[in-house]
Scaffold this active site. Structure first.
Site, PDB file in Angstrom:
ATOM      1  N   CYS B  30       0.829  -1.201   0.000  1.00  0.00           N
ATOM      2  CA  CYS B  30       0.000   0.000   0.000  1.00  0.00           C
ATOM      3  C   CYS B  30       0.862   1.249   0.000  1.00  0.00           C
ATOM      4  O   CYS B  30       2.085   1.174   0.075  1.00  0.00           O
ATOM      5  CB  CYS B  30      -0.890   0.009   1.231  1.00  0.00           C
ATOM      6  SG  CYS B  30       0.091   0.086   2.727  1.00  0.00           S
ATOM      7  N   CYS B  33       3.171   1.721   3.101  1.00  0.00           N
ATOM      8  CA  CYS B  33       4.457   1.040   3.060  1.00  0.00           C
ATOM      9  C   CYS B  33       5.438   1.840   2.229  1.00  0.00           C
ATOM     10  O   CYS B  33       6.613   1.980   2.557  1.00  0.00           O
ATOM     11  CB  CYS B  33       4.318  -0.326   2.415  1.00  0.00           C
ATOM     12  SG  CYS B  33       3.072  -1.356   3.138  1.00  0.00           S
ATOM     13  N   ASP B 438       2.079 -33.972  -9.451  1.00  0.00           N
ATOM     14  CA  ASP B 438       3.191 -34.523  -8.696  1.00  0.00           C
ATOM     15  C   ASP B 438       2.720 -34.525  -7.241  1.00  0.00           C
ATOM     16  O   ASP B 438       1.799 -33.790  -6.903  1.00  0.00           O
ATOM     17  CB  ASP B 438       4.409 -33.612  -8.903  1.00  0.00           C
ATOM     18  CG  ASP B 438       5.536 -33.962  -7.968  1.00  0.00           C
ATOM     19  OD1 ASP B 438       5.880 -35.142  -7.915  1.00  0.00           O
ATOM     20  OD2 ASP B 438       6.053 -33.060  -7.299  1.00  0.00           O
ATOM     21  N   ASP B 622       6.427 -29.457  -9.088  1.00  0.00           N
ATOM     22  CA  ASP B 622       7.331 -28.421  -8.578  1.00  0.00           C
ATOM     23  C   ASP B 622       8.794 -28.820  -8.607  1.00  0.00           C
ATOM     24  O   ASP B 622       9.664 -27.972  -8.569  1.00  0.00           O
ATOM     25  CB  ASP B 622       6.946 -28.060  -7.141  1.00  0.00           C
ATOM     26  CG  ASP B 622       7.335 -29.158  -6.171  1.00  0.00           C
ATOM     27  OD1 ASP B 622       7.211 -30.334  -6.544  1.00  0.00           O
ATOM     28  OD2 ASP B 622       7.765 -28.835  -5.055  1.00  0.00           O
ATOM     29  N   ASP B 626      10.306 -32.889 -12.242  1.00  0.00           N
ATOM     30  CA  ASP B 626       9.072 -32.670 -12.982  1.00  0.00           C
ATOM     31  C   ASP B 626       9.285 -31.804 -14.211  1.00  0.00           C
ATOM     32  O   ASP B 626       8.442 -31.767 -15.101  1.00  0.00           O
ATOM     33  CB  ASP B 626       8.029 -31.973 -12.101  1.00  0.00           C
ATOM     34  CG  ASP B 626       7.636 -32.812 -10.912  1.00  0.00           C
ATOM     35  OD1 ASP B 626       7.380 -34.008 -11.128  1.00  0.00           O
ATOM     36  OD2 ASP B 626       7.608 -32.286  -9.796  1.00  0.00           O
TER      37      ASP B 626
END
Lengths: 54, 761
Positions: B30, B33, B438, B622, B626
């Site tokens: 925002c 910040c 996976d 992941d 894979d």
């Protein structure tokens, strides 16, 4: 109708100014952060800080 | 041995005597910040620039050369409550940014020229009906030419270049008819102006360019945003290594600064970022990211370590391997290359439309010309009419039809936590009829979790968490994470192979092996009930507690799988893990088809087998193992925690703990494909209406301008519908997942067994 000879180039010149303005803002990085720019507009002004110049 | 953080690799020295660094920041959301960070960093002496980019979640910093250590900024940001990582702009991203700037410049020039030419055209159109004298009309036409020709030459470059490339490769794409249309329209208008004719099409040509460049820009900005997020993710994953710079001196450096032959330190709980072999130390390592196998392997001098390997117990010194040829990684990337090639044969919807479009349009224009000549018109008039047909059929709406939908849908996907890696992923995702998951890290959460949290008093849990923060061991880290504590206990001592101990409230606290804490009985009770869990004991004075730690399924995995099956999409598991673990996960999710102990090559083989049965497969995975399968599948998706390689290969990346984004993405893409098809039909329908007018010779510049902008607006408005439909869909998914959360809390999450060998050390 002779006035067109002035008016038309004048209109084009104004348009050209607009284009230059756009290209300048683009080069200046004003489109890099569209999300942040919106928030900056409503953020409080930063207090002016006197930083010592070495 | 305290590591010095060395960020010099990321620092750019500017000519003006300043240094520049870009940091990716976590948790900036925002305006508050933004100003907090900028003020906090500007307050450091010698800082000349601190500017946050909220879109990309980055901060750019400049300071006087040599005055500051960049690590200071990271510490300062940590004090402010933000995690920051140095960031190295990827070349691909820099290229995309440059391209976006170029397209915006083209758009600016084209829009400027179109507006001004329109200003000159409107008087001509109205003057033709009233009393404009031919000299005035010629003056306006010549002025239009003066603006239009250079503007079109500049802003039409994206199309001319792409058309030229396509023609040189002896193929055709959408840009070929566009370029022909633009050039013919301008050329004919110039010729007509020379002959003092009534009609010129300068405005139509420029408007066409404006709409098309807008479409291109939308398309490109979608990809750029994803690229920026992906770049941040790469930085947030902190690809650093602890390198020995002296006999006993270590320094934390970015991966790019590590070379073959260097020696790096791999501490317990760290993931290796390099390939290499162990030269000193004994430990157990977890290769699950590479092989999918969750069973830890013993490592000693001579053991090969691959990037992605997790070190579990002892510290290891690893020599970075000189030749990466012949390693597992090299083998995997070889498979990857083949698989990517196989997929590049896929033809995008837009290109398929273009293939049909160009010949039809050009044939129609040619027949128009012949027809008019046959009916006795002069060659001049026949050619003019034919060119009018080409102009009016120029795929203005067609050029916007697909990018507009893509932009709206990718925005909606972005909000549900799905990032698009490739532009055509939406189309491929829409016709998926089988999803292959996976297991480790995809169906399950990537990190371990405490299974019996409910049976441990909160104050004990918190204290254990604070003590666990001192340890690097993955099981202890899981306790610390589950306890959500941030303040480590002071004065904690680690006893190798046993655990950690310290003092709290005047009593000794211990965390570690059950025998270390004298809690063997309790631990055995837990292991008896749940033989697949890892246990870690905690002792405070005389009070003992034992934590059962295990891998857990994603909280909404069962619901997501059920939702997929309800939509008629088949689900199966391909895992490199051992059979009992995979069987257990498959049973608790209601998946009937599963394979365990599968190698990367087997995964590809299975996907090819499905392909031969004409099944469109989406692979979700992941691990490094894979990656080839991700590339081979029709479309692929990775969680954000995936290894670098998998993430770069996957078409889509999803964020967060939940699996629903996978289901939502399929829903979105189906909606998007429907809208894209509708848009193509709308564009075609427009042509069906406008082309007869043009063939009949009635397409004056006014008609062309009105028809073009009308059809483009129609297509854009239709694309915006995706937003509404998508919103309705995402809210459905959200309410669903909220119910799911509630029921999960009641029943307790479904645990998945992890090997019993993964006990405390």
């Amino acid at each position: 109708m002779e006035v067109l000879v002035f008016l038309v180039p004048l209109a084009l010149l104004l348009g050209l100014f607009g284009l230059m303005g756009f290209l300048w803002s683009l080069k200046n990085g004003q489109y890099d952060d569209l999300e942040g720019a919106g928030w900056r507009a409503i953020a409080d002004d930063e207090p002016v800080q006197e930083r010592p110049v070495p | 041995m305290q590591a010095r953080r060395d960020f010099s690799h990321y620092v750019r020295n500017l000519d003006s005597g300043l240094s520049h660094i870009d940091l990716a920041i976590e948790g900036v959301s925002c305006a508050g910040c933004m100003s907090k960070i900028e003020r906090g960093l500007s307050a450091l002496p010698d800082v000349t620039l601190a500017r946050v980019n909220l879109t990309d979640r980055r901060v750019a910093l400049e300071w006087k050369q040599g005055a500051l250590d960049p690590a200071r900024f990271i510490d300062r940001l940590a004090e402010l409550g933000y995690k920051a990582y140095p960031f190295e702009p990827v070349r691909a991203e820099a290229l995309e940014t440059e391209q976006a700037g170029f397209l915006l410049r083209c758009l600016g020039v084209a829009a400027f020229a179109a507006m001004n030419v329109m200003m000159l055209s409107v008087p001509v159109w109205s003057g033709n009906l009233t009393d404009m004298i031919p000299e005035q009309r010629d003056f306006f036409h010549w002025l239009s030419a003066l603006i239009a020709l250079p503007a079109a030459a500049y802003s039409g470059q994206p199309f001319f270049r792409s058309a030229f490339r396509a023609l040189r490769a002896r193929s055709t794409n959408m840009d070929v008819p566009i370029s022909i249309g633009i050039v013919l329209a301008l050329g004919m208008s110039v010729v007509e102006t020379i002959h003092h004719a009534e009609h010129a099409y300068f405005d139509a040509a420029l408007m066409l360019i404006t709409f098309l460049v807008a479409g291109r820009y939308l398309d490109q900005s979608m990809r750029r945003r994803t690229r920026a997020v992906a770049g941040n993710l790469a930085a947030l994953k902190a690809e650093t290594a602890t390198k020995f710079v002296g006999a006993d001196e270590i320094s934390e450096v970015p991966i790019a600064a590590v070379q073959a032959g260097d020696i790096v330190l791999l501490r317990p709980g760290e993931r290796s970022a390099v390939d290499g072999s162990v030269i000193e130390g004994q430990s157990k390592i977890d290769q699950s990211l590479i092989t999918g196998e969750t069973l830890p392997v013993k490592a000693g001098p001579g053991t090969a370590v691959y990037a992605g390997t997790l070190n579990l117990s002892g510290a290891l010194r690893v020599r970075v391997s000189a030749a990466s040829e012949g390693t597992l990684l090299a083998e995997i990337s070889r498979l990857l290359d083949n698989a990517v090639q196989a997929r590049s044969r896929y033809v995008q919807l837009a290109d398929r439309a273009a293939r049909l479009y160009a010949p039809v349009v050009h044939a129609a224009a040619f027949l128009t010309m012949l027809g008019w000549v046959a009916f006795g018109a002069s060659w001049h008039d026949a050619i003019i009419t034919a060119i009018a047909v080409l102009i009016i059929t120029c795929p203005c709406a067609l050029g916007l039809a697909i990018p507009a939908v893509q932009t709206v849908v990718s925005g909606a996907m972005f909000r549900t936590g799905v990032l698009l890696n490739s532009g055509d992923a939406i189309e491929r995702l829409a016709d998926v009829d089988r999803v292959v998951f996976d297991k480790t890290g995809t169906l399950t959460l990537p990190e371990l979790d405490v299974a019996n949290a409910a049976s441990i008093p909160p104050d004990v849990f918190e204290l254990a968490g604070r003590l666990a923060l001192a340890s690097h061991h993955p099981v202890a880290a899981a306790v610390a994470r589950a306890a959500k504590t941030k303040t480590p206990l002071a004065g904690v001592e680690e006893i190798a192979g046993q655990g950690v101990r310290g003092f709290a409230e005047g009593l000794e606290v211990r965390l570690g092996r059950p025998s270390f804490c004298g809690a063997d009985q309790l631990a055995n009770d837990i292991l008896y009930r749940d033989p697949e869990a890892s246990v870690v004991a905690f002792r405070h004075g005389t009070a003992c507690h034992v934590f059962a730690v295990r891998q857990r399924l994603r909280p909404d995995a069962a619901r997501a799988v059920a939702a997929l099956q309800r939509c008629g999409i088949g689900v199966e598991i391909l895992s490199g893990d051992r059979e009992p673990a995979v069987r257990h996960a498959a049973q608790s999710l209601g998946i009937h088809e599963w394979r365990a102990g599968v190698t990367p090559a087997d995964k590809i083989a299975r996907i090819d087998e499905l392909k031969r049965q004409d099944v469109k497969v989406m692979m979700v995975g992941d691990g490094m193992n894979d990656a080839p399968a991700l590339a081979a599948a029709h479309v692929s998706m990775s969680p954000v925690t995936a290894t670098h390689l998998s993430q770069a290969t996957a078409d889509l990346v999803f964020l967060g703990e939940h699996l629903t984004p996978v289901v939502a993405a399929i829903g979105f893409s189906r909606k998007a494909l429907r809208l894209m098809r509708q848009n193509l039909w709308l564009a075609a329908g427009y042509n069906l209406l406008a082309v007869p007018l043009a063939i009949a010779g009635l397409a004056t510049p006014l008609v062309a301008a009105a028809a073009m902008s009308g059809s483009s607006l129609l297509v854009i408005l239709n694309a915006l519908r995706a937003h509404r439909g998508a919103r309705a869909f995402s809210s459905e998914v959200e309410t669903g997942s909220r119910q799911e959360n509630a029921s999960n809390q009641k029943s307790g999450a479904v645990p998945v067994p992890i090997p019993s060998e993964r006990r405390w050390l």
